[in-house]
Design an enzyme around this catalytic site. Sequence first.
Site, mmCIF file in Angstrom:
data_model
loop_
_atom_site.group_PDB
_atom_site.id
_atom_site.type_symbol
_atom_site.label_atom_id
_atom_site.label_comp_id
_atom_site.label_asym_id
_atom_site.label_seq_id
_atom_site.Cartn_x
_atom_site.Cartn_y
_atom_site.Cartn_z
ATOM 1 N N LYS A 57 0.835 -1.214 0.000
ATOM 2 C CA LYS A 57 0.000 0.000 0.000
ATOM 3 C C LYS A 57 0.865 1.257 0.000
ATOM 4 O O LYS A 57 0.776 2.129 0.877
ATOM 5 C CB LYS A 57 -0.937 0.025 1.196
ATOM 6 C CG LYS A 57 -2.021 -1.024 1.125
ATOM 7 C CD LYS A 57 -3.243 -0.594 1.901
ATOM 8 C CE LYS A 57 -4.298 -1.673 1.888
ATOM 9 N NZ LYS A 57 -3.895 -2.886 2.611
ATOM 10 N N LEU A 58 1.704 1.359 -1.013
ATOM 11 C CA LEU A 58 2.594 2.518 -1.101
ATOM 12 C C LEU A 58 1.765 3.794 -1.224
ATOM 13 O O LEU A 58 0.781 3.838 -1.958
ATOM 14 C CB LEU A 58 3.502 2.387 -2.324
ATOM 15 C CG LEU A 58 4.382 1.142 -2.368
ATOM 16 C CD1 LEU A 58 5.083 1.027 -3.717
ATOM 17 C CD2 LEU A 58 5.397 1.187 -1.235
ATOM 18 N N ILE B 145 5.703 9.990 -2.544
ATOM 19 C CA ILE B 145 6.043 10.768 -3.743
ATOM 20 C C ILE B 145 6.553 9.801 -4.829
ATOM 21 O O ILE B 145 6.962 8.677 -4.524
ATOM 22 C CB ILE B 145 7.100 11.860 -3.430
ATOM 23 C CG1 ILE B 145 8.396 11.230 -2.900
ATOM 24 C CG2 ILE B 145 6.544 12.858 -2.412
ATOM 25 C CD1 ILE B 145 9.561 12.219 -2.795
ATOM 26 N N THR C 15 -11.664 -0.150 2.380
ATOM 27 C CA THR C 15 -12.974 -0.726 2.703
ATOM 28 C C THR C 15 -13.389 -0.464 4.152
ATOM 29 O O THR C 15 -14.511 -0.751 4.539
ATOM 30 C CB THR C 15 -12.945 -2.251 2.447
ATOM 31 O OG1 THR C 15 -11.696 -2.770 2.928
ATOM 32 C CG2 THR C 15 -13.049 -2.563 0.980
ATOM 33 N N GLY D 259 -9.380 -12.509 4.749
ATOM 34 C CA GLY D 259 -8.416 -12.731 5.830
ATOM 35 C C GLY D 259 -9.045 -13.402 7.016
ATOM 36 O O GLY D 259 -9.193 -14.625 7.076
HETATM 37 O O1 C5P Z 1 -9.476 -9.821 7.652
HETATM 38 P P1 C5P Z 1 -10.028 -9.117 6.458
HETATM 39 O O2 C5P Z 1 -10.659 -10.091 5.449
HETATM 40 O O3 C5P Z 1 -10.919 -7.961 6.779
HETATM 41 O O4 C5P Z 1 -8.712 -8.557 5.755
HETATM 42 C C1 C5P Z 1 -8.735 -7.784 4.608
HETATM 43 C C2 C5P Z 1 -7.340 -7.623 4.102
HETATM 44 O O5 C5P Z 1 -7.374 -6.808 2.933
HETATM 45 C C3 C5P Z 1 -6.372 -6.943 5.059
HETATM 46 O O6 C5P Z 1 -5.113 -7.568 4.865
HETATM 47 C C4 C5P Z 1 -6.336 -5.504 4.621
HETATM 48 O O7 C5P Z 1 -5.077 -4.925 4.839
HETATM 49 C C5 C5P Z 1 -6.605 -5.632 3.128
HETATM 50 N N1 C5P Z 1 -7.277 -4.493 2.482
HETATM 51 C C6 C5P Z 1 -8.505 -4.035 2.884
HETATM 52 N N2 C5P Z 1 -9.085 -2.961 2.257
HETATM 53 C C7 C5P Z 1 -8.484 -2.367 1.233
HETATM 54 C C8 C5P Z 1 -7.246 -2.827 0.797
HETATM 55 C C9 C5P Z 1 -6.671 -3.921 1.450
HETATM 56 O O8 C5P Z 1 -9.098 -4.615 3.807
HETATM 57 N N3 C5P Z 1 -9.070 -1.378 0.608
#
Ligand code: C5P
Length: 224
Positions: free
Chosen positions: A63-64, A67, A116, A204
Site C-alpha cells: 500500500k505505497l 512521492i 474498505t 483474511g
Molecule cells: O481480515 P479481512 O478479510 O478484513 O482482511 C482484509 C485484508 O485486505 C487486510 O489484509 C487488509 O489490509 C486488506 N485491504 C482491505 N481494504 C483495502 C485494501 C486492502 O481490507 N481497501
Amino acid sequence: MTKPKVFIACDTTSSKKIERIIKESQNLKFNIGYKFGLEFLNSKNGRKFVSRLKNKITFGDYKLADIPNTCASAIKAVKDLRFNYITIHISSGLKALKAAKKVSGSTKLIGVTILTSLDNKSLKEIGFDKNVKKLVLNQARLAAKAKLDAVVCSPLEIKIVKRVFKKEIITPGIRLSGEKRGDQKRVMTPKQAFKNGATSIVIGRSLTEGNLSKNIQKLIKELK
Ligand code: C5P
C-alpha cells in the site's frame, strides 16, 4: 500465471501460522494466492519467508503512498521477492502511479482505491467532499490512465469501477454469510462479490481466525 480466485490475507507475524495456511489451502479446486501485508512484511522473519516461497502466487500488499521517486524506489527495493502483485494507493497521484508502473516490470501493479474500512462519514472527517462512489470512480479513471494492471476496491463499487477500468478487479471487504463486519465498513459475501464482477477476492480473518480448515470448507460451500 493463472489468475487466483482467492487471495488469503496472511495477516500475522508468525511464519508457522502462514505455513499452516499454505498447507491447508494449496490443493483447493480454485487458484489461491497469498497476500502479505504490512504486519508480516515488517515482522522479523517476514521478508526472508517470502523470499523462500516457491511456485505460489504472491501479493505484496505494501500500500505505497508516497512521492513518485519513493514509490518507484520501494518497488525496485523488493524486486528480489518476485511478487506477482504489489499495491500502491491511487491517492499517491497520477505521477507516482506512472513512476511505479514504469519500474514494476512483470509484477502486476494494483491501485488501491478508498479503503474498505472507510464510509462517507470517515471521508468527511478527513476532509474529502465527494462521496465514496464518486471518489472511487475518479480513482479508477486514474488507474486506467496510469495503465495499472488491477484495482482494489470494495465489492460495493465493482460495477462503478468496471465502467472505466477494464482489467483485474480485486475486492477485500469480504465476510462469509452471517459474519460481523468488524472494522470493515463496505463488505459483501464472497458469492455476491463474484456475482458483481470481482476477478478475485481477498479474505483474511473470516478464514484465519478460529478453525482454519473448517472456515476454508465454509468458503468452498459458499462459492458452489
Ligand atoms: O481480515 P479481512 O478479510 O478484513 O482482511 C482484509 C485484508 O485486505 C487486510 O489484509 C487488509 O489490509 C486488506 N485491504 C482491505 N481494504 C483495502 C485494501 C486492502 O481490507 N481497501
